[in-house]
Design a protein around this motif. Structure first.
Motif, short mmCIF file in Angstrom:
data_model
loop_
_atom_site.label_atom_id
_atom_site.label_comp_id
_atom_site.label_asym_id
_atom_site.label_seq_id
_atom_site.Cartn_x
_atom_site.Cartn_y
_atom_site.Cartn_z
N VAL A 93 2.93 -13.17 2.41
CA VAL A 93 2.21 -14.21 1.69
C VAL A 93 1.23 -13.51 0.74
CG1 VAL A 93 0.34 -14.35 3.40
CG2 VAL A 93 0.87 -16.35 1.99
N GLU A 94 0.94 -14.13 -0.39
CA GLU A 94 -0.05 -13.51 -1.28
C GLU A 94 -1.38 -13.42 -0.55
OE1 GLU A 94 -0.21 -14.40 -5.43
OE2 GLU A 94 -2.39 -14.22 -5.49
N GLY A 95 -1.96 -12.23 -0.60
CA GLY A 95 -3.13 -11.97 0.22
C GLY A 95 -4.45 -12.16 -0.51
N GLY A 96 -5.50 -11.90 0.25
CA GLY A 96 -6.84 -11.97 -0.31
C GLY A 96 -7.43 -10.60 -0.53
N SER A 97 -6.57 -9.59 -0.60
CA SER A 97 -7.06 -8.24 -0.82
C SER A 97 -6.65 -7.76 -2.21
CB SER A 97 -6.54 -7.29 0.25
OG SER A 97 -5.13 -7.29 0.25
N TYR A 98 -7.35 -6.74 -2.66
CA TYR A 98 -7.09 -6.25 -4.00
C TYR A 98 -7.45 -4.78 -4.10
CZ TYR A 98 -12.14 -7.22 -4.26
OH TYR A 98 -13.49 -7.28 -4.00
N ASP A 99 -6.82 -4.10 -5.05
CA ASP A 99 -7.16 -2.72 -5.35
C ASP A 99 -7.95 -2.69 -6.65
OD1 ASP A 99 -5.57 -2.13 -3.16
OD2 ASP A 99 -4.70 -0.35 -4.10
N TYR A 100 -8.87 -1.75 -6.74
CA TYR A 100 -9.61 -1.63 -8.00
C TYR A 100 -10.07 -0.20 -8.22
CZ TYR A 100 -14.12 -1.68 -5.43
OH TYR A 100 -15.18 -1.39 -4.60
N ILE A 101 -10.28 0.11 -9.48
CA ILE A 101 -10.94 1.36 -9.83
C ILE A 101 -12.28 0.98 -10.45
CG2 ILE A 101 -8.83 2.68 -10.17
CD1 ILE A 101 -9.15 2.31 -13.17
N GLN A 102 -13.25 1.87 -10.30
CA GLN A 102 -14.59 1.55 -10.82
C GLN A 102 -15.06 2.71 -11.71
OE1 GLN A 102 -18.33 1.07 -8.29
NE2 GLN A 102 -17.76 -1.05 -8.73
N LYS A 137 -18.08 -6.72 -20.01
CA LYS A 137 -18.81 -5.52 -19.56
C LYS A 137 -17.87 -4.47 -18.98
CE LYS A 137 -22.93 -6.96 -20.57
NZ LYS A 137 -23.73 -6.28 -21.62
N ARG A 138 -16.83 -4.89 -18.30
CA ARG A 138 -15.79 -4.03 -17.75
C ARG A 138 -16.36 -2.88 -16.92
NH1 ARG A 138 -11.69 -5.80 -16.21
NH2 ARG A 138 -11.41 -6.91 -18.15
N TYR A 139 -17.05 -3.26 -15.87
CA TYR A 139 -17.57 -2.25 -14.95
C TYR A 139 -16.46 -1.71 -14.05
CZ TYR A 139 -22.20 -4.07 -16.24
OH TYR A 139 -23.32 -4.45 -16.93
N SER A 140 -15.50 -2.56 -13.72
CA SER A 140 -14.41 -2.19 -12.82
C SER A 140 -13.11 -2.77 -13.38
CB SER A 140 -14.63 -2.77 -11.41
OG SER A 140 -15.87 -2.41 -10.89
N SER A 141 -12.00 -2.26 -12.89
CA SER A 141 -10.69 -2.82 -13.22
C SER A 141 -9.98 -3.18 -11.93
CB SER A 141 -9.85 -1.82 -14.02
OG SER A 141 -10.38 -1.63 -15.31
#
Length: 656
Positions: free
Chosen positions: A378-387, A605-609
């Motif tokens: 199922v589509e989750g509530g987690s995510y990956d990001y770079i900062q 502002k793009r602090y993170s992606s």
């Protein structure tokens, strides 16, 4: 008011770091870039969820008893709920402990240990209303209040970094304020009577109060006392929880406590753990029998589990089929800790375990195509990001950060790294948080998506502009960092690095670290001065705040998960106003518009992606019947075992 149930508690609203999966295996992805929008015409047609169907089972065929053998990804760091912050520990605690409320997979709340609850009062105050109750404490050389007491509220006008003293509200003064009628919100919970802990103790309001006290100064205190003011027993089976100020998330946040038995409520922090000689005692459907550190743990059904004693029909909101069981039907759980995903995959194929999760995307494809196994997802509530290191030149120029964001190949990551087991993050919120997190998801995506698309020409244009203005000489050497035990995440970082190097503006190196080393490194407040780009996974909640606050609010510098020291007072205020302003508490549409403003601000502002939203998945053999996946890893098994709000239960069709 909404509903739920289970042998478990619920994904109320806490954040957990996600280690990811697998051993590191640096695999070249040359040629995978190809242009995001050229892969499939710009849509998400490779999303694997479109190829999966959830089982429709007949509970008249339920097979009771047996053992479910689970292969889990990592060791249980702690069985002590207030003293653990990783998803796998919570996964284990969910078999034993329960909460007052629980939720379904859409985020609707249901009374659980509480038979009912209601919001009794809301008062339009801010935190200065507690001024006369506050006490004054000194400050440390590091700019923190110098007190051992839990700080419930710090006076908004005081800055411990700038003053030798600050005014704070501690638990004793909070109780006095409540007695005088000073609080933001009041919720009253009527507890179910006759609910027993594993030691035979009956659940009372005092257990809730003692539990709240145990969360003071714990590893979960920041996430608990950003809302909770005080817990007060009204009578034996009635308890009030008070919020500090009007809070749009109070209904979900306040009852997010795993209720403790009295004999364990006074244990030292982290001591509620078999390694400390204390077997955890909860009200859940399973009791912990055995724990071998780093190897396995085993649980058995609790003989006096309250749902079985009372019957599922005793739950007011239950409207499932008459054959739906009174509690989970599987007698025993054997949980093997198998860190290597290849080893878990082999254990499943060798019939050593029945179900596992956290497999690399290419392995999921293999099981998906094999009739001897089933993938639940199922589509989750987690995510990956770079900062980005926003406090280091030239990263302190938002044009520079926007340029790099255009070099993040979101669609190629999902299609070529995750093989469709994910969804590109065109906006900052997943589907499960859209209800409260945007007024119009289509309009939001139309506005924000162009800034998140792979666009090398736009990136070059911005980088040249910054280079001319600031005298930046390219290529710039940068270092990206990732944890080793996530094969997909390592591949993602490699792909981003490849994209940046192909631009010829960057020379990129990648460093990877063992999980505990990595988390200690990126959460250290000094990390922000190193000019590094960390990549990590984070589990959000049904609350849209979890997709902006954890990454960007200055309160989270040095904690989870503002790793590069983002300190933007305007953004802090926007995030606070989207949750604590009385207007957003009274009118969800106002709140949704506030979040739309935040997503647009962050895009600028793009602090993170944020790169992608994950699909939560489990793979099982055909002996396991009825398994459905929960959006959050920490609730994957507890939900599957028993969740009356969605008439969810599983059984194993074999004898031990």
């Amino acid at each position: 008011m909404a509903r739920y149930t289970g042998l478990r508690s619920s994904p109320i609203s806490r954040r957990y770091l996600l280690r990811g999966i697998g051993a590191a295996s640096v695999v070249g992805l040359a040629g995978c870039l190809g242009g995001d929008n050229d892969d499939n015409g710009g849509d998400d047609s490779t999303n694997k969820l479109e190829q999966l169907e959830e089982p429709n089972v007949d509970f008249a065929n339920v097979q009771k008893g047996g053992t479910l053998r689970i292969g889990t990804t990592t060791n249980v760091e702690s069985f002590d709920p207030p003293y653990s912050t990783d998803a796998q520990s919570t996964q284990a605690q969910e078999f034993v402990f329960e909460q007052l409320l629980t939720t379904d997979r859409q985020g609707n709340l249901y009374p659980w240990l509480a038979k009912s609850y209601d919001q009794r009062e809301i008062q339009e105050i801010d935190r200065t209303a507690y001024t006369e109750y506050m006490t004054t404490v000194g400050t440390t050389d590091e700019g923190a209040p110098d007190t051992d007491a839990q700080i419930i509220v710090q006076h908004p006008e005081d800055d411990p970094a700038e003053s030798d003293e600050v005014r704070v509200l501690t638990p004793d003064e909070a109780a006095n304020a409540v007695e005088d009628g000073v609080y933001g919100m009041q919720f009253r919970y009527q507890l179910r009577q006759g609910v027993q802990f594993h030691n035979g103790e009956e659940l009372t309001a005092e257990n809730v109060v003692r539990t709240a006290e145990r969360y003071e100064n714990s590893d979960m205190s920041a996430q608990t006392f950003d809302s909770l003011l005080h817990a007060r027993a009204v009578d034996e089976h009635t308890v009030d929880l008070f919020a500090q100020v009007p809070d749009a998330e109070a209904e979900r946040e306040l009852p997010g406590l795993y209720i403790h038995a009295t004999e364990q409520a006074d244990l030292d922090g982290g001591a509620l753990d078999p390694r400390q000689g204390n077997t955890p005692i909860g009200t859940g459907a399973y009791t912990l029998d055995t724990f071998e550190d780093g190897q396995y743990y085993e649980l058995s059904k609790f003989g006096n589990y309250w749902v079985e004693d009372k019957g599922v029909d005793s739950i007011d909101w239950f409207d499932g089929p008459s054959e739906f069981p009174d509690g989970p039907v599987i007698d025993k759980l054997e949980v093997e800790i198998i860190p290597e995903p290849a080893s878990r995959s082999a254990a499943l194929q060798n019939d050593e375990i029945d179900v596992t999760s956290g497999l690399a995307s290419n392995t999921l494809d293999e099981f998906h195509n094999d009739d001897n196994y089933r993938v639940a997802a199922v589509e989750g509530g987690s995510y990956d990001y770079i900062q980005y290191p926003v406090n280091v030149e030239p990263w302190n120029d938002e044009r520079f950060r926007r340029a790099v964001n255009h070099l993040v190949p979101r669609e190629s990551t999902v299609n070529n790294v995750l093989n469709g087991w994910g969804r590109p993050a065109w906006t900052s919120i997943p589907k499960l948080a859209e209800k409260n997190g945007t007024a119009d998801i289509e309009a939001l995506e139309e506005e924000v998506r162009p800034s998140n698309e792979y666009d090398t020409e736009k990136a070059a244009e911005l980088l040249d502009e910054v280079g001319n203005d600031l005298g930046v000489e390219y290529p710039i050497e940068i270092q990206m960092e990732v944890n080793t035990n996530s094969e997909d995440r390592v591949k993602m970082v490699e792909l981003i690095a490849e994209s940046m190097e192909q631009s010829e503006y960057f020379e990129v190196s990648i460093e990877s670290y063992e999980w505990n080393t990595y988390t200690a490194r990126v959460i250290n407040p000094d990390y922000q001065n190193k000019g590094l780009l960390p990549a990590i996974g984070l589990s959000g909640t049904f609350n849209p705040e979890s997709f902006c606050e954890a990454l960007h609010h200055s309160n989270n510098v040095g904690q989870c998960c503002n790793m590069n020291g983002i300190d933007d007072p305007e953004l802090d205020q926007m995030i606070n106003d989207a949750r604590y302003d009385p207007k957003v508490v009274k009118d969800p549409s106002v709140r949704a518009k506030r979040y739309d403003e935040i997503w647009s601000y962050l895009a600028e502002k793009r602090y993170s992606s944020i790169t992608h939203f994950s699909i939560t998945s489990a793979v099982m053999n055909t002996d396991v019947t009825g398994f459905k996946a929960d959006p959050f890893d920490e609730f994957l098994y507890s939900f599957a075992l028993y969740a009356p709000e969605e008439s969810q239960a599983i059984w194993v069709e074999k004898s031990d």
